[in-house]
Design an enzyme around this catalytic site. Structure first.
Site, mmCIF file in Angstrom:
data_model
loop_
_atom_site.group_PDB
_atom_site.id
_atom_site.type_symbol
_atom_site.label_atom_id
_atom_site.label_comp_id
_atom_site.label_asym_id
_atom_site.label_seq_id
_atom_site.Cartn_x
_atom_site.Cartn_y
_atom_site.Cartn_z
ATOM 1 N N TYR A 165 1.113 -1.004 -0.150
ATOM 2 C CA TYR A 165 -0.143 -0.103 -0.167
ATOM 3 C C TYR A 165 0.967 0.806 0.234
ATOM 4 O O TYR A 165 1.883 1.196 0.821
ATOM 5 C CB TYR A 165 -0.475 -0.008 0.999
ATOM 6 N N ASP A 221 9.099 3.888 -0.345
ATOM 7 C CA ASP A 221 8.324 4.981 0.607
ATOM 8 C C ASP A 221 8.524 4.230 1.502
ATOM 9 O O ASP A 221 7.678 3.141 2.247
ATOM 10 C CB ASP A 221 6.391 3.960 -0.315
ATOM 11 N N LYS A 252 3.927 10.363 8.038
ATOM 12 C CA LYS A 252 3.599 10.190 9.180
ATOM 13 C C LYS A 252 4.537 10.664 10.853
ATOM 14 O O LYS A 252 4.331 11.781 11.104
ATOM 15 C CB LYS A 252 4.025 8.876 9.759
HETATM 16 C C1 PLP Z 1 3.723 2.737 3.040
HETATM 17 C C2 PLP Z 1 2.379 4.303 3.101
HETATM 18 N N1 PLP Z 1 2.543 4.964 2.248
HETATM 19 C C3 PLP Z 1 1.607 6.210 1.857
HETATM 20 C C4 PLP Z 1 0.620 6.308 3.223
HETATM 21 C C5 PLP Z 1 0.500 7.224 2.282
HETATM 22 O O1 PLP Z 1 0.128 8.172 3.745
HETATM 23 P P1 PLP Z 1 -1.548 8.871 3.443
HETATM 24 O O2 PLP Z 1 -2.369 8.161 5.024
HETATM 25 O O3 PLP Z 1 -0.446 10.121 5.376
HETATM 26 O O4 PLP Z 1 -2.045 9.236 3.358
HETATM 27 C C6 PLP Z 1 0.550 4.940 3.763
HETATM 28 C C7 PLP Z 1 -0.271 5.330 4.781
HETATM 29 O O5 PLP Z 1 -0.385 4.027 5.918
HETATM 30 C C8 PLP Z 1 1.890 4.009 4.325
HETATM 31 O O6 PLP Z 1 1.441 3.541 4.548
#
Ligand code: PLP
Length: 453
Positions: free
Chosen positions: A159, A261, A288
Protein backbone atom coordinates in the site's frame (compact mmCIF):
# COMPACT_ATOMS: atom_id res chain seq x y z
CA UNK A 1 -29.06 1.71 28.66
CA UNK A 2 -30.92 -1.63 28.55
CA UNK A 3 -32.26 -2.60 32.03
CA UNK A 4 -30.38 -5.58 33.39
CA UNK A 5 -32.08 -8.36 35.40
CA UNK A 6 -31.14 -8.41 39.08
CA UNK A 7 -28.26 -10.59 40.09
CA UNK A 8 -26.42 -10.47 36.78
CA UNK A 9 -22.76 -9.47 36.97
CA UNK A 10 -21.60 -5.92 36.25
CA UNK A 11 -21.33 -5.46 32.49
CA UNK A 12 -17.83 -5.04 31.08
CA UNK A 13 -16.74 -1.60 29.80
CA UNK A 14 -16.96 -3.02 26.29
CA UNK A 15 -20.52 -4.29 26.86
CA UNK A 16 -21.54 -0.81 28.06
CA UNK A 17 -19.97 0.80 24.98
CA UNK A 18 -21.92 -1.53 22.71
CA UNK A 19 -25.30 -0.72 24.27
CA UNK A 20 -27.58 1.33 22.03
CA UNK A 21 -27.81 4.17 24.56
CA UNK A 22 -24.06 4.58 25.10
CA UNK A 23 -22.32 7.86 24.30
CA UNK A 24 -20.43 6.05 21.53
CA UNK A 25 -23.55 4.60 19.93
CA UNK A 26 -25.25 8.01 19.96
CA UNK A 27 -22.22 9.73 18.47
CA UNK A 28 -21.91 7.08 15.80
CA UNK A 29 -25.58 7.38 14.80
CA UNK A 30 -25.08 11.13 14.46
CA UNK A 31 -21.80 10.64 12.53
CA UNK A 32 -23.52 8.30 10.08
CA UNK A 33 -26.16 10.95 9.34
CA UNK A 34 -23.50 13.38 8.10
CA UNK A 35 -20.53 11.31 6.93
CA UNK A 36 -20.62 8.17 4.80
CA UNK A 37 -20.26 5.23 7.13
CA UNK A 38 -19.83 7.77 9.92
CA UNK A 39 -16.15 8.21 9.13
CA UNK A 40 -13.53 10.13 7.15
CA UNK A 41 -11.12 7.21 6.81
CA UNK A 42 -11.59 3.76 5.35
CA UNK A 43 -9.61 1.90 7.97
CA UNK A 44 -11.20 3.32 11.04
CA UNK A 45 -14.48 1.52 10.87
CA UNK A 46 -15.02 -1.87 12.53
CA UNK A 47 -18.42 -3.31 13.39
CA UNK A 48 -20.65 -2.24 14.94
CA UNK A 49 -18.75 1.04 15.39
CA UNK A 50 -15.28 2.12 16.50
CA UNK A 51 -14.39 3.64 19.85
CA UNK A 52 -14.62 7.44 19.73
CA UNK A 53 -11.64 9.29 21.18
CA UNK A 54 -12.06 12.03 23.74
CA UNK A 55 -8.44 12.68 24.70
CA UNK A 56 -4.98 11.22 24.67
CA UNK A 57 -2.02 11.60 26.98
CA UNK A 58 1.29 9.81 26.46
CA UNK A 59 0.58 6.19 25.57
CA UNK A 60 -3.01 6.30 26.84
CA UNK A 61 -6.22 7.19 25.03
CA UNK A 62 -9.53 7.91 26.75
CA UNK A 63 -12.75 7.30 24.84
CA UNK A 64 -16.05 9.15 25.12
CA UNK A 65 -17.26 6.62 27.72
CA UNK A 66 -14.34 7.67 29.93
CA UNK A 67 -12.56 4.34 29.39
CA UNK A 68 -8.78 4.57 29.21
CA UNK A 69 -6.79 2.16 27.03
CA UNK A 70 -3.15 1.73 26.05
CA UNK A 71 -2.81 3.11 22.54
CA UNK A 72 -0.62 0.82 20.44
CA UNK A 73 -1.86 2.39 17.21
CA UNK A 74 -0.86 6.05 17.68
CA UNK A 75 -2.85 7.49 14.80
CA UNK A 76 -1.78 4.76 12.43
CA UNK A 77 1.86 4.81 13.65
CA UNK A 78 2.33 8.56 13.19
CA UNK A 79 2.73 9.58 16.87
CA UNK A 80 6.17 8.38 17.88
CA UNK A 81 5.94 10.25 21.22
CA UNK A 82 2.33 9.28 21.87
CA UNK A 83 -0.39 11.85 22.58
CA UNK A 84 0.03 15.45 23.71
CA UNK A 85 3.78 15.15 24.15
CA UNK A 86 4.85 18.23 26.18
CA UNK A 87 7.84 19.10 23.94
CA UNK A 88 5.82 18.82 20.75
CA UNK A 89 2.92 20.71 22.32
CA UNK A 90 5.21 23.53 23.43
CA UNK A 91 6.62 23.87 19.91
CA UNK A 92 3.09 23.96 18.47
CA UNK A 93 1.87 26.55 21.00
CA UNK A 94 4.90 28.79 20.46
CA UNK A 95 4.30 28.68 16.71
CA UNK A 96 0.53 29.07 17.18
CA UNK A 97 1.11 32.39 18.89
CA UNK A 98 3.11 33.57 15.89
CA UNK A 99 0.49 32.44 13.37
CA UNK A 100 -0.74 29.19 11.89
CA UNK A 101 0.00 29.60 8.18
CA UNK A 102 1.78 32.02 5.90
CA UNK A 103 2.16 32.40 2.16
CA UNK A 104 5.86 32.91 2.93
CA UNK A 105 8.41 30.25 3.84
CA UNK A 106 9.39 30.11 7.50
CA UNK A 107 12.28 29.06 9.71
CA UNK A 108 10.81 25.79 11.11
CA UNK A 109 10.50 24.51 7.52
CA UNK A 110 14.18 25.20 6.85
CA UNK A 111 15.22 23.56 10.12
CA UNK A 112 13.19 20.40 9.57
CA UNK A 113 14.50 20.16 5.99
CA UNK A 114 18.06 20.43 7.30
CA UNK A 115 17.49 17.76 9.97
CA UNK A 116 16.13 15.27 7.43
CA UNK A 117 18.78 15.96 4.78
CA UNK A 118 21.54 15.61 7.37
CA UNK A 119 20.13 12.27 8.60
CA UNK A 120 19.50 10.47 5.32
CA UNK A 121 22.44 10.40 2.87
CA UNK A 122 20.23 9.67 -0.19
CA UNK A 123 18.17 12.82 0.53
CA UNK A 124 20.09 15.79 -0.85
CA UNK A 125 17.03 18.03 -1.26
CA UNK A 126 13.51 17.79 0.10
CA UNK A 127 10.02 19.13 -0.71
CA UNK A 128 7.24 19.06 1.89
CA UNK A 129 3.62 18.08 1.22
CA UNK A 130 0.55 17.38 3.34
CA UNK A 131 0.23 13.59 3.32
CA UNK A 132 2.03 10.42 2.37
CA UNK A 133 -0.33 10.03 -0.59
CA UNK A 134 0.68 13.44 -1.91
CA UNK A 135 4.35 12.64 -1.43
CA UNK A 136 4.02 9.39 -3.42
CA UNK A 137 2.12 11.21 -6.18
CA UNK A 138 4.84 13.84 -6.43
CA UNK A 139 7.64 11.26 -6.43
CA UNK A 140 6.02 9.42 -9.33
CA UNK A 141 5.55 12.64 -11.31
CA UNK A 142 9.21 13.50 -10.73
CA UNK A 143 10.22 10.06 -11.99
CA UNK A 144 8.08 10.44 -15.12
CA UNK A 145 9.44 13.90 -15.87
CA UNK A 146 13.03 12.76 -15.26
CA UNK A 147 12.85 9.65 -17.44
CA UNK A 148 10.32 10.71 -20.06
CA UNK A 149 8.55 7.36 -19.45
CA UNK A 150 5.06 6.65 -18.16
CA UNK A 151 4.76 3.29 -16.37
CA UNK A 152 5.35 2.39 -12.72
CA UNK A 153 6.38 -0.90 -11.09
CA UNK A 154 5.17 -1.75 -7.61
CA UNK A 155 5.07 -4.82 -5.40
CA UNK A 156 2.02 -6.98 -4.95
CA UNK A 157 0.19 -6.37 -1.67
CA UNK A 158 2.01 -3.10 -0.93
CA UNK A 159 0.00 0.00 0.00
CA UNK A 160 1.31 3.45 -0.93
CA UNK A 161 -1.69 5.68 -0.29
CA UNK A 162 -4.57 6.46 -2.60
CA UNK A 163 -3.04 8.03 -5.70
CA UNK A 164 -4.35 6.24 -8.82
CA UNK A 165 -0.97 4.92 -9.99
CA UNK A 166 -0.32 2.96 -6.80
CA UNK A 167 -3.88 1.82 -6.04
CA UNK A 168 -3.30 -1.47 -7.76
CA UNK A 169 -2.93 -5.01 -6.41
CA UNK A 170 -2.74 -4.20 -2.71
CA UNK A 171 -5.91 -6.13 -2.05
CA UNK A 172 -5.73 -8.80 -4.74
CA UNK A 173 -6.30 -12.37 -3.61
CA UNK A 174 -6.18 -15.97 -4.81
CA UNK A 175 -9.20 -15.39 -7.09
CA UNK A 176 -7.65 -12.63 -9.20
CA UNK A 177 -3.94 -12.33 -8.52
CA UNK A 178 -2.50 -14.34 -11.43
CA UNK A 179 0.67 -16.36 -11.02
CA UNK A 180 3.44 -15.79 -8.48
CA UNK A 181 5.93 -15.20 -11.31
CA UNK A 182 3.65 -12.70 -13.09
CA UNK A 183 1.18 -11.12 -10.65
CA UNK A 184 -1.90 -9.54 -12.24
CA UNK A 185 -2.44 -5.78 -12.14
CA UNK A 186 -5.75 -5.57 -10.28
CA UNK A 187 -7.37 -2.22 -9.36
CA UNK A 188 -7.76 -2.00 -5.57
CA UNK A 189 -10.37 0.77 -5.83
CA UNK A 190 -13.13 1.90 -8.13
CA UNK A 191 -12.77 5.22 -9.91
CA UNK A 192 -9.23 4.79 -11.22
CA UNK A 193 -8.39 6.16 -14.66
CA UNK A 194 -8.85 3.43 -17.33
CA UNK A 195 -5.18 3.49 -18.23
CA UNK A 196 -3.96 2.76 -14.72
CA UNK A 197 -4.01 -1.04 -14.56
CA UNK A 198 -2.16 -1.25 -17.89
CA UNK A 199 0.45 1.28 -16.77
CA UNK A 200 1.43 -0.61 -13.62
CA UNK A 201 3.74 -3.60 -13.56
CA UNK A 202 3.13 -5.67 -10.43
CA UNK A 203 6.14 -7.49 -8.97
CA UNK A 204 6.41 -10.30 -6.40
CA UNK A 205 8.37 -9.16 -3.33
CA UNK A 206 11.56 -11.01 -2.37
CA UNK A 207 11.49 -12.99 -5.65
CA UNK A 208 14.63 -11.88 -7.45
CA UNK A 209 14.25 -14.10 -10.51
CA UNK A 210 10.71 -12.95 -11.31
CA UNK A 211 11.56 -9.31 -10.67
CA UNK A 212 14.57 -9.57 -12.97
CA UNK A 213 12.46 -11.13 -15.73
CA UNK A 214 9.56 -8.66 -15.41
CA UNK A 215 11.86 -5.64 -15.31
CA UNK A 216 13.74 -7.07 -18.30
CA UNK A 217 10.44 -7.17 -20.22
CA UNK A 218 9.06 -3.77 -19.16
CA UNK A 219 12.14 -1.89 -18.00
CA UNK A 220 12.44 0.55 -20.87
CA UNK A 221 8.90 1.86 -20.38
CA UNK A 222 9.17 2.15 -16.58
CA UNK A 223 9.64 5.58 -15.02
CA UNK A 224 9.76 4.32 -11.44
CA UNK A 225 9.92 1.31 -9.21
CA UNK A 226 8.36 2.07 -5.84
CA UNK A 227 9.02 -0.16 -2.86
CA UNK A 228 8.29 0.06 0.84
CA UNK A 229 11.27 -1.51 2.63
CA UNK A 230 8.90 -2.89 5.30
CA UNK A 231 5.36 -3.08 3.97
CA UNK A 232 2.64 -3.00 6.61
CA UNK A 233 -0.12 -4.09 4.26
CA UNK A 234 1.85 -7.16 3.15
CA UNK A 235 2.34 -8.19 6.81
CA UNK A 236 5.81 -6.61 7.28
CA UNK A 237 7.84 -9.10 5.25
CA UNK A 238 11.50 -8.24 5.82
CA UNK A 239 13.52 -7.80 2.64
CA UNK A 240 15.72 -10.86 2.07
CA UNK A 241 19.45 -10.19 2.39
CA UNK A 242 20.63 -8.05 -0.50
CA UNK A 243 17.16 -7.72 -2.10
CA UNK A 244 17.02 -3.92 -1.88
CA UNK A 245 20.60 -3.61 -3.16
CA UNK A 246 19.60 -5.86 -6.05
CA UNK A 247 16.70 -3.46 -6.81
CA UNK A 248 19.17 -0.58 -6.71
CA UNK A 249 21.48 -2.27 -9.23
CA UNK A 250 18.82 -3.41 -11.68
CA UNK A 251 16.91 -0.11 -11.71
CA UNK A 252 20.18 1.78 -12.30
CA UNK A 253 20.96 -0.52 -15.26
CA UNK A 254 17.51 0.07 -16.77
CA UNK A 255 17.35 3.82 -16.08
CA UNK A 256 14.36 3.44 -13.70
CA UNK A 257 13.98 5.85 -10.77
CA UNK A 258 14.04 3.85 -7.51
CA UNK A 259 11.58 5.25 -4.94
CA UNK A 260 11.58 4.05 -1.33
CA UNK A 261 8.24 4.72 0.33
CA UNK A 262 9.31 5.28 3.94
CA UNK A 263 6.04 6.85 5.09
CA UNK A 264 5.84 4.13 7.78
CA UNK A 265 9.28 2.54 7.72
CA UNK A 266 11.08 5.77 8.67
CA UNK A 267 10.31 4.57 12.21
CA UNK A 268 13.02 1.93 11.86
CA UNK A 269 15.92 4.16 12.73
CA UNK A 270 17.78 7.46 12.64
CA UNK A 271 18.39 7.13 8.89
CA UNK A 272 15.14 5.27 8.17
CA UNK A 273 14.79 1.72 6.84
CA UNK A 274 17.32 2.42 4.09
CA UNK A 275 20.07 2.79 6.69
CA UNK A 276 19.08 -0.59 8.12
CA UNK A 277 18.32 -2.67 5.01
CA UNK A 278 20.33 -0.84 2.32
CA UNK A 279 19.16 0.14 -1.15
CA UNK A 280 20.25 3.78 -1.64
CA UNK A 281 17.09 5.04 -3.45
CA UNK A 282 16.91 7.98 -5.87
CA UNK A 283 13.81 9.33 -4.11
CA UNK A 284 12.28 8.71 -0.68
CA UNK A 285 8.75 9.52 0.42
CA UNK A 286 8.11 10.39 4.06
CA UNK A 287 5.08 11.19 6.23
CA UNK A 288 3.64 10.09 9.60
CA UNK A 289 6.27 10.52 12.39
CA UNK A 290 8.12 13.42 10.76
CA UNK A 291 5.09 15.68 11.20
CA UNK A 292 5.03 15.34 14.99
CA UNK A 293 1.35 14.37 14.88
CA UNK A 294 0.16 16.98 12.36
CA UNK A 295 -0.68 16.26 8.70
CA UNK A 296 2.49 15.87 6.66
CA UNK A 297 4.27 14.30 3.73
CA UNK A 298 7.59 14.88 1.97
CA UNK A 299 9.62 13.70 -0.97
CA UNK A 300 13.37 13.88 -0.85
CA UNK A 301 16.18 12.58 -3.00
CA UNK A 302 19.10 13.23 -5.27
CA UNK A 303 19.63 16.86 -6.22
CA UNK A 304 19.45 16.17 -9.96
CA UNK A 305 15.89 14.79 -9.86
CA UNK A 306 14.68 17.17 -7.15
CA UNK A 307 15.90 20.09 -9.34
CA UNK A 308 12.84 19.46 -11.54
CA UNK A 309 10.83 21.22 -8.80
CA UNK A 310 13.08 24.30 -8.69
CA UNK A 311 11.14 27.53 -9.43
CA UNK A 312 14.13 29.82 -8.97
CA UNK A 313 15.41 29.66 -12.55
CA UNK A 314 12.12 29.69 -14.47
CA UNK A 315 8.97 27.58 -14.49
CA UNK A 316 9.83 24.21 -12.92
CA UNK A 317 9.53 21.03 -14.99
CA UNK A 318 7.23 19.56 -12.32
CA UNK A 319 4.68 21.89 -10.76
CA UNK A 320 3.89 21.22 -7.11
CA UNK A 321 2.12 23.57 -4.76
CA UNK A 322 -0.17 22.92 -1.81
CA UNK A 323 -1.64 25.80 0.21
CA UNK A 324 -0.53 24.09 3.40
CA UNK A 325 2.72 22.45 2.22
CA UNK A 326 5.52 23.28 4.66
CA UNK A 327 2.96 24.64 7.10
CA UNK A 328 4.82 26.22 10.06
CA UNK A 329 2.74 24.45 12.73
CA UNK A 330 3.47 21.05 11.20
CA UNK A 331 7.11 21.92 10.65
CA UNK A 332 7.54 23.08 14.27
CA UNK A 333 5.82 19.93 15.57
CA UNK A 334 7.86 17.70 13.27
CA UNK A 335 11.11 19.34 14.29
CA UNK A 336 10.34 18.96 18.01
CA UNK A 337 9.41 15.30 17.50
CA UNK A 338 12.34 14.35 15.29
CA UNK A 339 15.01 16.20 17.30
CA UNK A 340 14.23 13.90 20.23
CA UNK A 341 14.50 10.78 18.08
CA UNK A 342 18.20 10.28 18.60
CA UNK A 343 19.93 6.99 17.68
CA UNK A 344 19.62 6.00 21.37
CA UNK A 345 15.86 6.70 21.36
CA UNK A 346 15.39 4.50 18.27
CA UNK A 347 17.52 1.76 19.87
CA UNK A 348 15.41 1.80 23.01
CA UNK A 349 12.22 1.41 20.98
CA UNK A 350 13.80 -1.41 18.96
CA UNK A 351 14.59 -3.35 22.13
CA UNK A 352 11.05 -2.86 23.40
CA UNK A 353 9.75 -4.03 20.02
CA UNK A 354 11.83 -7.22 20.28
CA UNK A 355 10.50 -7.84 23.79
CA UNK A 356 6.95 -7.35 22.53
CA UNK A 357 7.34 -9.70 19.56
CA UNK A 358 8.97 -12.39 21.71
CA UNK A 359 6.38 -12.11 24.47
CA UNK A 360 3.41 -11.98 22.10
CA UNK A 361 4.63 -14.88 19.99
CA UNK A 362 5.16 -16.99 23.11
CA UNK A 363 1.65 -16.05 24.25
CA UNK A 364 0.09 -17.07 20.90
CA UNK A 365 2.03 -20.35 20.96
CA UNK A 366 0.79 -21.06 24.53
CA UNK A 367 -2.77 -20.52 23.33
CA UNK A 368 -2.13 -22.87 20.38
CA UNK A 369 -3.12 -20.15 17.92
CA UNK A 370 -2.12 -20.14 14.28
CA UNK A 371 -1.01 -16.52 14.54
CA UNK A 372 2.10 -14.37 15.01
CA UNK A 373 3.29 -10.87 15.75
CA UNK A 374 5.48 -9.82 12.80
CA UNK A 375 7.33 -6.56 12.26
CA UNK A 376 10.62 -4.87 13.04
CA UNK A 377 11.78 -2.09 15.37
CA UNK A 378 8.81 -0.31 16.88
CA UNK A 379 6.36 -1.61 14.23
CA UNK A 380 4.34 -4.78 14.61
CA UNK A 381 1.44 -6.56 13.04
CA UNK A 382 -0.74 -9.33 14.40
CA UNK A 383 -1.17 -11.87 11.61
CA UNK A 384 -3.55 -14.84 11.58
CA UNK A 385 -0.85 -17.25 10.41
CA UNK A 386 2.24 -18.72 12.04
CA UNK A 387 4.02 -19.28 8.69
CA UNK A 388 6.99 -17.03 7.88
CA UNK A 389 5.96 -13.95 5.89
CA UNK A 390 7.97 -13.45 2.71
CA UNK A 391 5.47 -11.54 0.57
CA UNK A 392 1.75 -10.75 0.14
CA UNK A 393 1.07 -14.37 -0.83
CA UNK A 394 2.29 -15.65 2.55
CA UNK A 395 -0.82 -14.14 4.15
CA UNK A 396 -3.96 -16.24 4.69
CA UNK A 397 -7.07 -15.18 2.76
CA UNK A 398 -9.67 -17.59 4.15
CA UNK A 399 -12.65 -16.40 6.23
CA UNK A 400 -11.43 -18.35 9.30
CA UNK A 401 -8.23 -16.27 9.36
CA UNK A 402 -10.31 -13.08 9.12
CA UNK A 403 -12.49 -14.24 12.01
CA UNK A 404 -9.43 -15.08 14.13
CA UNK A 405 -7.99 -11.61 13.61
CA UNK A 406 -11.34 -9.90 14.28
CA UNK A 407 -11.64 -11.94 17.51
CA UNK A 408 -8.15 -10.97 18.68
CA UNK A 409 -8.76 -7.30 17.82
CA UNK A 410 -12.01 -7.31 19.81
CA UNK A 411 -10.43 -9.28 22.66
CA UNK A 412 -7.55 -6.83 22.96
CA UNK A 413 -9.95 -3.89 22.95
CA UNK A 414 -11.83 -5.52 25.83
CA UNK A 415 -8.51 -5.89 27.64
CA UNK A 416 -7.75 -2.19 27.17
CA UNK A 417 -5.38 -2.39 24.19
CA UNK A 418 -5.80 -0.49 20.91
CA UNK A 419 -4.40 -1.86 17.64
CA UNK A 420 -5.92 -1.49 14.17
CA UNK A 421 -8.66 -3.87 13.07
CA UNK A 422 -6.20 -5.46 10.65
CA UNK A 423 -3.58 -6.03 13.33
CA UNK A 424 -1.25 -3.05 12.87
CA UNK A 425 0.40 -1.57 15.93
CA UNK A 426 3.47 0.31 17.09
CA UNK A 427 5.27 1.55 20.17
CA UNK A 428 5.72 5.12 21.33
CA UNK A 429 8.49 6.64 23.46
CA UNK A 430 6.33 7.04 26.60
CA UNK A 431 6.04 3.24 26.68
CA UNK A 432 8.39 1.02 28.64
CA UNK A 433 8.67 -2.63 29.59
CA UNK A 434 5.58 -2.33 31.82
CA UNK A 435 3.34 -1.36 28.87
CA UNK A 436 4.86 -4.05 26.67
CA UNK A 437 4.19 -6.64 29.35
CA UNK A 438 0.61 -5.36 29.73
CA UNK A 439 0.12 -5.97 26.01
CA UNK A 440 1.39 -9.54 26.36
CA UNK A 441 -0.85 -10.15 29.38
CA UNK A 442 -3.84 -8.78 27.46
CA UNK A 443 -3.05 -11.04 24.53
CA UNK A 444 -2.82 -14.01 26.91
CA UNK A 445 -6.27 -13.18 28.24
CA UNK A 446 -7.84 -12.49 24.82
CA UNK A 447 -6.34 -15.59 23.17
CA UNK A 448 -7.15 -17.73 26.20
CA UNK A 449 -10.81 -16.60 26.09
CA UNK A 450 -11.05 -17.37 22.37
CA UNK A 451 -9.52 -20.81 22.95
CA UNK A 452 -12.21 -21.59 25.56
CA UNK A 453 -15.13 -20.44 23.35
C1 PLP B 1 3.70 3.03 3.10
C2 PLP B 1 2.66 4.09 2.98
N1 PLP B 1 2.74 4.97 1.99
C3 PLP B 1 1.84 5.97 1.84
C4 PLP B 1 0.82 6.11 2.72
C5 PLP B 1 -0.17 7.23 2.56
O1 PLP B 1 0.02 8.17 3.57
P1 PLP B 1 -1.19 9.13 4.00
O2 PLP B 1 -2.18 8.27 4.71
O3 PLP B 1 -0.52 10.15 4.89
O4 PLP B 1 -1.73 9.71 2.75
C6 PLP B 1 0.68 5.22 3.78
C7 PLP B 1 -0.42 5.33 4.75
O5 PLP B 1 -0.61 4.57 5.63
C8 PLP B 1 1.63 4.17 3.90
O6 PLP B 1 1.53 3.28 4.87
Amino acid sequence: MTPRPRGTETPSEEAVRLESGSATARLHREAARYMVGGTSRIHYFYPPYPIYARSGSGCRLTDVEGVERLDFLNNMTSLIHGHADPHVNRAIVEQLERGTAYSEPSEPEVRLARLLVERVPSIERIRFANSGTEAVMLAIKLARAFTGRGSVAKFEGFYHGYYDYVQVSYSSGPGDWGTQQRPASVPSSGGLADSVAGDIVVLPFNDRQSVERLLGEHGRSLAALIVDPLSNRAGFPRPLDGFLDFLRRITAQLGIVLIFDEVISFRLGFGGAQAKYGGDPDLTTLGKIMGGGLPVGAVGGCAEIMALLDPSTGPPAVASGGTFSGNPLTMAAGLAAMERMTPAAFERLDLLGERLRQGANASLARAGMDAQLSGDGSLFRLLPTSKPVVSHRSLPFDPAAGALLAGLHRGLLEEGIIISRDGLGCLSTPMGEAEVDLFVGALDAAAGRMGRN
